[in-house]
Design a protein around this motif. Structure first.
Motif, PDB file in Angstrom:
ATOM      1  N   PHE A 166       6.357  15.531   8.005  1.00 18.54           N
ATOM      2  CA  PHE A 166       6.539  15.915   9.405  1.00 18.54           C
ATOM      3  C   PHE A 166       8.024  15.816   9.784  1.00 18.54           C
ATOM      4  O   PHE A 166       8.587  16.738  10.368  1.00 18.54           O
ATOM      5  N   SER A 167       8.670  14.717   9.418  1.00 18.21           N
ATOM      6  CA  SER A 167      10.104  14.542   9.707  1.00 18.21           C
ATOM      7  C   SER A 167      10.934  15.622   9.030  1.00 18.21           C
ATOM      8  O   SER A 167      11.865  16.175   9.632  1.00 18.21           O
ATOM      9  N   GLU A 168      10.608  15.918   7.793  1.00 19.04           N
ATOM     10  CA  GLU A 168      11.327  16.972   7.064  1.00 19.04           C
ATOM     11  C   GLU A 168      11.133  18.334   7.730  1.00 19.04           C
ATOM     12  O   GLU A 168      12.080  19.121   7.839  1.00 19.04           O
ATOM     13  N   HIS A 169       9.928  18.590   8.190  1.00 19.46           N
ATOM     14  CA  HIS A 169       9.652  19.863   8.855  1.00 19.46           C
ATOM     15  C   HIS A 169      10.375  19.977  10.197  1.00 19.46           C
ATOM     16  O   HIS A 169      10.795  21.075  10.583  1.00 19.46           O
ATOM     17  N   ILE A 170      10.533  18.856  10.894  1.00 19.14           N
ATOM     18  CA  ILE A 170      11.313  18.873  12.139  1.00 19.14           C
ATOM     19  C   ILE A 170      12.761  19.229  11.815  1.00 19.14           C
ATOM     20  O   ILE A 170      13.357  20.100  12.457  1.00 19.14           O
ATOM     21  N   GLU A 171      13.318  18.567  10.814  1.00 21.31           N
ATOM     22  CA  GLU A 171      14.708  18.828  10.416  1.00 21.31           C
ATOM     23  C   GLU A 171      14.894  20.275   9.953  1.00 21.31           C
ATOM     24  O   GLU A 171      15.933  20.881  10.209  1.00 21.31           O
ATOM     25  N   ALA A 172      13.893  20.833   9.294  1.00 20.24           N
ATOM     26  CA  ALA A 172      13.978  22.203   8.791  1.00 20.24           C
ATOM     27  C   ALA A 172      13.740  23.249   9.886  1.00 20.24           C
ATOM     28  O   ALA A 172      13.942  24.438   9.659  1.00 20.24           O
ATOM     29  N   GLY A 173      13.296  22.814  11.065  1.00 22.29           N
ATOM     30  CA  GLY A 173      13.085  23.730  12.178  1.00 22.29           C
ATOM     31  C   GLY A 173      11.692  24.318  12.290  1.00 22.29           C
ATOM     32  O   GLY A 173      11.474  25.216  13.106  1.00 22.29           O
ATOM     33  N   LEU A 174      10.751  23.824  11.491  1.00 24.33           N
ATOM     34  CA  LEU A 174       9.384  24.317  11.622  1.00 24.33           C
ATOM     35  C   LEU A 174       8.837  23.987  13.009  1.00 24.33           C
ATOM     36  O   LEU A 174       8.186  24.816  13.645  1.00 24.33           O
ATOM     37  N   TRP A 175       9.097  22.770  13.462  1.00 20.02           N
ATOM     38  CA  TRP A 175       8.670  22.332  14.794  1.00 20.02           C
ATOM     39  C   TRP A 175       9.916  22.232  15.674  1.00 20.02           C
ATOM     40  O   TRP A 175      10.848  21.518  15.347  1.00 20.02           O
ATOM     41  N   ASN A 176       9.921  22.942  16.773  1.00 24.26           N
ATOM     42  CA  ASN A 176      11.008  22.868  17.744  1.00 24.26           C
ATOM     43  C   ASN A 176      10.531  21.964  18.875  1.00 24.26           C
ATOM     44  O   ASN A 176       9.736  22.388  19.715  1.00 24.26           O
TER      45      ASN A 176
END
Length: 141
Positions: free
Chosen positions: A66-76
């Motif tokens: 989840f943290s990685e996906h936030i950093e990658a921009g999946l979740w804004n």
């Protein structure tokens, strides 16, 4: 698209409607949620561990992903600031007497409203019912 935390959780966990939620994620340009989801998602993981539905190691892997996906921009994630909380508070205290609205749901609905979304995706029946009061449409798969 705007997802509440329950839909974010469905992306990671195998729950009813998870395949459809994952399909939405794959097709979306951007998915918004409230920064509130950062803490709330981890509470979902904790609940699954506490109930014996998820091993602790898996919960930690999902938290990291989840943290990685936030950093990658999946979740804004939309910031939760004092102005947003004041607007949320005003809406809650002015809500019709028969409207069942929880704090987390109201923060999500205010966050969606803040960025001009027209709809929110959730499977929470109370949030779906409250969406119209916030000028939004509640959507569910």
């Amino acid at each position: 698209m705007y997802f509440d935390t329950s839909y974010i959780a469905k992306f990671y966990l195998n729950e009813p409607q998870s395949p459809k939620v994952r399909e939405f994620v794959r097709k979306a340009d951007v998915i918004h949620s409230s920064l509130w989801a950062l803490a709330e998602f981890h509470a979902v993981l904790h609940r699954h561990v506490r109930e014996g539905a998820l091993p602790l190691g898996d919960a930690r892997k999902f938290a990291l992903r989840f943290s990685e996906h936030i950093e990658a921009g999946l979740w804004n994630l939309i910031p939760v600031n004092e102005a947003l909380l004041r607007r949320t508070s005003t809406l809650m205290v002015s809500a019709p007497r028969d409207l069942f609205i929880r704090t987390a749901d109201a923060v999500h609905l205010s966050s969606a409203q803040e960025i001009g979304e027209r709809a929110v995706w959730t499977n929470d029946r109370h949030m779906l019912a409250a969406a119209a009061y916030f000028g939004l449409t509640g959507q569910s798969v």
